[in-house]
Write a protein that holds these residues in place. Structure first.
Motif, short mmCIF file in Angstrom:
data_model
loop_
_atom_site.label_atom_id
_atom_site.label_comp_id
_atom_site.label_asym_id
_atom_site.label_seq_id
_atom_site.Cartn_x
_atom_site.Cartn_y
_atom_site.Cartn_z
N ILE A 8 -42.50 -19.52 37.60
CA ILE A 8 -43.20 -19.86 38.84
C ILE A 8 -42.78 -21.25 39.32
CG2 ILE A 8 -45.48 -20.37 39.83
CD1 ILE A 8 -46.59 -18.10 38.02
N GLN A 9 -42.68 -22.22 38.40
CA GLN A 9 -42.23 -23.56 38.76
C GLN A 9 -40.82 -23.53 39.34
OE1 GLN A 9 -42.63 -25.80 35.13
NE2 GLN A 9 -44.86 -26.06 35.37
N ALA A 10 -39.94 -22.74 38.72
CA ALA A 10 -38.56 -22.64 39.20
C ALA A 10 -38.51 -22.03 40.60
CB ALA A 10 -37.72 -21.80 38.24
N LEU A 11 -39.30 -20.99 40.84
CA LEU A 11 -39.33 -20.36 42.16
C LEU A 11 -39.90 -21.31 43.21
CD1 LEU A 11 -40.46 -16.74 41.20
CD2 LEU A 11 -38.17 -17.49 41.91
N GLN A 12 -40.88 -22.12 42.83
CA GLN A 12 -41.44 -23.10 43.76
C GLN A 12 -40.41 -24.17 44.12
OE1 GLN A 12 -44.96 -24.12 41.50
NE2 GLN A 12 -46.27 -22.86 42.82
N ILE A 13 -39.60 -24.57 43.16
CA ILE A 13 -38.53 -25.54 43.42
C ILE A 13 -37.50 -24.92 44.37
CG2 ILE A 13 -36.56 -26.76 42.39
CD1 ILE A 13 -38.40 -27.23 39.93
N MET A 14 -37.16 -23.63 44.14
CA MET A 14 -36.22 -22.95 45.04
C MET A 14 -36.79 -22.89 46.46
SD MET A 14 -34.85 -19.76 42.78
CE MET A 14 -34.53 -19.95 41.04
N GLU A 15 -38.10 -22.68 46.56
CA GLU A 15 -38.76 -22.65 47.87
C GLU A 15 -38.67 -24.02 48.54
OE1 GLU A 15 -43.01 -21.08 49.65
OE2 GLU A 15 -43.00 -22.03 47.67
N GLU A 23 -22.35 -25.27 49.93
CA GLU A 23 -22.83 -24.11 49.17
C GLU A 23 -23.56 -24.59 47.93
OE1 GLU A 23 -20.90 -20.37 46.83
OE2 GLU A 23 -20.03 -20.88 48.76
N THR A 24 -24.78 -24.08 47.74
CA THR A 24 -25.61 -24.48 46.61
C THR A 24 -26.21 -23.22 45.99
OG1 THR A 24 -26.17 -26.51 47.80
CG2 THR A 24 -27.53 -25.95 45.90
N LYS A 25 -26.32 -23.21 44.67
CA LYS A 25 -26.86 -22.04 43.97
C LYS A 25 -27.85 -22.49 42.90
CE LYS A 25 -22.54 -19.54 44.54
NZ LYS A 25 -21.46 -18.78 43.88
N TYR A 26 -28.88 -21.67 42.70
CA TYR A 26 -29.86 -21.90 41.64
C TYR A 26 -30.09 -20.58 40.93
CZ TYR A 26 -31.00 -26.17 44.18
OH TYR A 26 -30.94 -27.38 44.81
N LYS A 27 -30.39 -20.67 39.62
CA LYS A 27 -30.79 -19.46 38.91
C LYS A 27 -31.71 -19.83 37.75
CE LYS A 27 -27.12 -18.86 35.48
NZ LYS A 27 -26.12 -17.94 34.96
N PHE A 28 -32.58 -18.87 37.43
CA PHE A 28 -33.48 -18.97 36.28
C PHE A 28 -33.37 -17.64 35.57
CE2 PHE A 28 -37.43 -18.27 34.05
CZ PHE A 28 -37.74 -19.51 33.50
N SER A 49 -31.26 -18.26 43.92
CA SER A 49 -31.11 -18.54 45.34
C SER A 49 -29.70 -19.04 45.58
CB SER A 49 -32.10 -19.61 45.79
OG SER A 49 -33.42 -19.17 45.67
N VAL A 50 -29.14 -18.62 46.70
CA VAL A 50 -27.79 -19.03 47.07
C VAL A 50 -27.81 -19.48 48.52
CG1 VAL A 50 -25.40 -18.25 47.38
CG2 VAL A 50 -26.76 -17.35 45.48
N TYR A 51 -27.29 -20.69 48.77
CA TYR A 51 -27.15 -21.16 50.15
C TYR A 51 -25.75 -20.79 50.61
CZ TYR A 51 -26.94 -24.03 54.28
OH TYR A 51 -26.80 -24.46 55.57
N LEU A 74 -30.21 -17.03 50.53
CA LEU A 74 -30.45 -15.67 50.05
C LEU A 74 -31.10 -15.80 48.69
CD1 LEU A 74 -29.96 -12.54 50.11
CD2 LEU A 74 -27.90 -13.03 48.80
N HIS A 75 -32.26 -15.20 48.52
CA HIS A 75 -32.94 -15.20 47.22
C HIS A 75 -32.71 -13.83 46.60
CE1 HIS A 75 -34.86 -18.86 48.57
NE2 HIS A 75 -35.25 -18.23 49.66
N TYR A 76 -32.64 -13.79 45.26
CA TYR A 76 -32.37 -12.51 44.61
C TYR A 76 -33.03 -12.43 43.24
CZ TYR A 76 -28.98 -15.01 41.73
OH TYR A 76 -28.39 -15.88 40.86
#
Length: 183
Positions: free
Chosen positions: A105-112, A122-127, A137-139, A147-149
């Motif tokens: 949940i913390q990771a998703l909130q940071i992505m938000e 271009e920036t990417k995050y994953k948990f 998430s991918v910018y 784009l969130h996935y």
């Protein structure tokens, strides 16, 4: 004579190379501790599944297993998905424990939050959870959008990917927070 010696050395070299052992192939294994009550032998196990919410084609569940002999319960979050093809219908549930759910949940909130910040590259995050569910998430610079996935492991050759937008990300966070309170 030289040809015979060269031919014999080539054959012996090929034979010697063929005798070397190949590296062992590691099979896909999960690092999730899973349900310890569920793995007990020689005892009656009770399992209750309570639906918490739905997100796209995922069913978010509270899973409670209990050893009936000593009444020891264990509660986890379950993410169940199902798919159907021409020849196959499959249903699979992957689990997340309470500590990992809090981190997710913390990771998703940071992505938000990152989605609201302006970026020009271009920036990417994953948990990745211990049961190998990938949230990310991918910018995309060309489209200037995020784009969130969610990538759910299926088998060695197939992976299910669900993509979603900013509003759906908020919905997912709300469902997971509700599930966290119920665990």
């Amino acid at each position: 004579m030289k040809r015979i010696i060269i031919l014999i050395s080539c054959v012996l070299g090929a034979w010697g190379h063929a005798q070397t052992t190949l590296p062992s192939i590691q099979r896909f294994t999960t690092t999730s501790r899973g349900l310890s009550v569920n793995s007990r032998k020689g005892t009656l196990i009770e399992k209750k599944i309570i639906n918490v919410g739905r997100f796209k084609n995922l069913n978010i569940q509270k899973i409670v297993t209990k050893d009936v002999s000593d009444n020891s319960p264990e509660t986890l979050l379950g993410i169940m998905y199902e798919y159907e093809t021409f020849d196959e219908i499959s249903k699979k549930t992957l689990t997340i424990d309470k500590n990992e759910l809090e981190k997710l949940i913390q990771a998703l909130q940071i992505m938000e939050q990152k989605e609201n910040e302006k970026t020009n590259q271009e920036t990417k995050y994953k948990f990745v959870t211990m049961s190998n569910i990938e949230f990310g998430s991918v910018y995309r610079e060309k489209l200037s959008s995020w784009l969130h996935y969610i990538k759910i492991p299926s088998n060695h050759f197939n992976q299910n990917v669900l993509d979603f937008n900013k509003d759906e990300l908020k919905e997912l966070i709300a469902i997971l927070k509700k599930a966290e309170q119920e665990l």
